[in-house]
Design an enzyme around this catalytic site. Structure first.
Site, PDB file in Angstrom:
ATOM      1  N   SER A 116      51.460 -38.543  80.184  1.00 33.39           N
ATOM      2  CA  SER A 116      52.067 -39.763  80.676  1.00 33.39           C
ATOM      3  C   SER A 116      53.173 -39.382  81.654  1.00 33.39           C
ATOM      4  CB  SER A 116      52.594 -40.595  79.496  1.00 33.39           C
ATOM      5  OG  SER A 116      53.167 -41.804  79.958  1.00 33.39           O
ATOM      6  N   LYS A 134      50.047 -44.865  83.821  1.00 29.38           N
ATOM      7  CA  LYS A 134      50.370 -44.043  82.661  1.00 29.38           C
ATOM      8  C   LYS A 134      50.710 -44.903  81.445  1.00 29.38           C
ATOM      9  CE  LYS A 134      49.974 -39.857  84.427  1.00 29.38           C
ATOM     10  NZ  LYS A 134      48.900 -38.931  84.002  1.00 29.38           N
TER      11      LYS A 134
END
Length: 226
Positions: A116, A134
């Site tokens: 992420s 993300k």
């Protein structure tokens, strides 16, 4: 880690390359894929007609590394830009996860690691595209961790801050830019591929056998300190 089958998507550059190097030292058997194909099996995850080839029958670890850094003010981000971010970061991951699911289920204890960004938790200007993509990845991680737990498949993600990789080279292309980026982090420096790879190997290893559904922030304190 010794003797484990580890699939790395994006394994010839940046974080993926370092993960491969560290996993190899630990005795893992590597299956590397990248768009360029240099030193790996060629795979373009944004190509709808591209299929992943030569996967091992049993997959003990899967690392999905492809990403993007396209920073723009919101009014300049087109729908096509948002789609491109999602294609690389989210839909590509979905494609790979579905292709690897059968092999992961055959492992006695499989681990999936995705990536992420600190910008999902910490609002940052000009990050709308990548933070949105993300953010979808983080939702996918938690959902799959719940769904696959009965199959003994762990699913986690690492959320780095700025890391010194080829993907980030424009952001640290001068001494002044690097110094400014270092200064923004409470620990006084940006990340290295080694920092992120070490955390990745922890999540792949049996040492983290009771860890799933987590977003691990490896960000020099950026997400939690002032």
């Amino acid at each position: 880690m010794k003797g484990k089958n580890i699939v790395i998507i994006g394994g010839n550059s940046g974080i993926g390359k370092e993960v491969a190097a560290q996993a190899e030292k630990e005795g893992a058997k590597l299956f590397l894929y990248s768009r360029s194909g240099e030193g790996t099996t060629q795979l373009d995850i944004t190509d709808e007609n591209s299929e992943i080839q030569d996967l091992p029958e049993v997959i003990d670890g899967l690392v999905y590394c492809p990403g993007s850094i396209n920073l723009k003010p919101f009014h300049r981000i087109s729908p096509e830009d948002f789609k491109a971010e999602m294609d690389v970061n989210f839909f590509g991951a979905v494609k790979i996860l579905q292709a690897c699911m059968k092999g992961l289920k055959k492992s006695e204890s499989a681990s999936v690691v995705m990536y992420s960004t600190v910008a999902v938790q910490t609002g940052m200007g000009f990050h709308a595209g990548i933070a949105s993509a993300k953010g979808a990845v983080e939702g996918l991680v938690r959902s799959l961790a719940a769904e696959w737990a009965p199959n003994h498949i762990r699913v986690n993600a690492i959320a780095p801050s700025l890391t010194d990789t080829p993907l980030a080279k424009q952001l640290v292309s001068t001494d002044e830019k690097r110094a400014a980026s270092d200064k923004r982090h409470p620990l006084g420096r940006i990340g290295t591929p080694q920092d992120i790879a070490a955390a990745t190997l922890f999540l792949l290893d049996e040492k983290s056998s009771w860890v799933t559904g987590q977003i691990l922030h490896i960000d020099g304190g950026m997400s939690s300190l002032k």
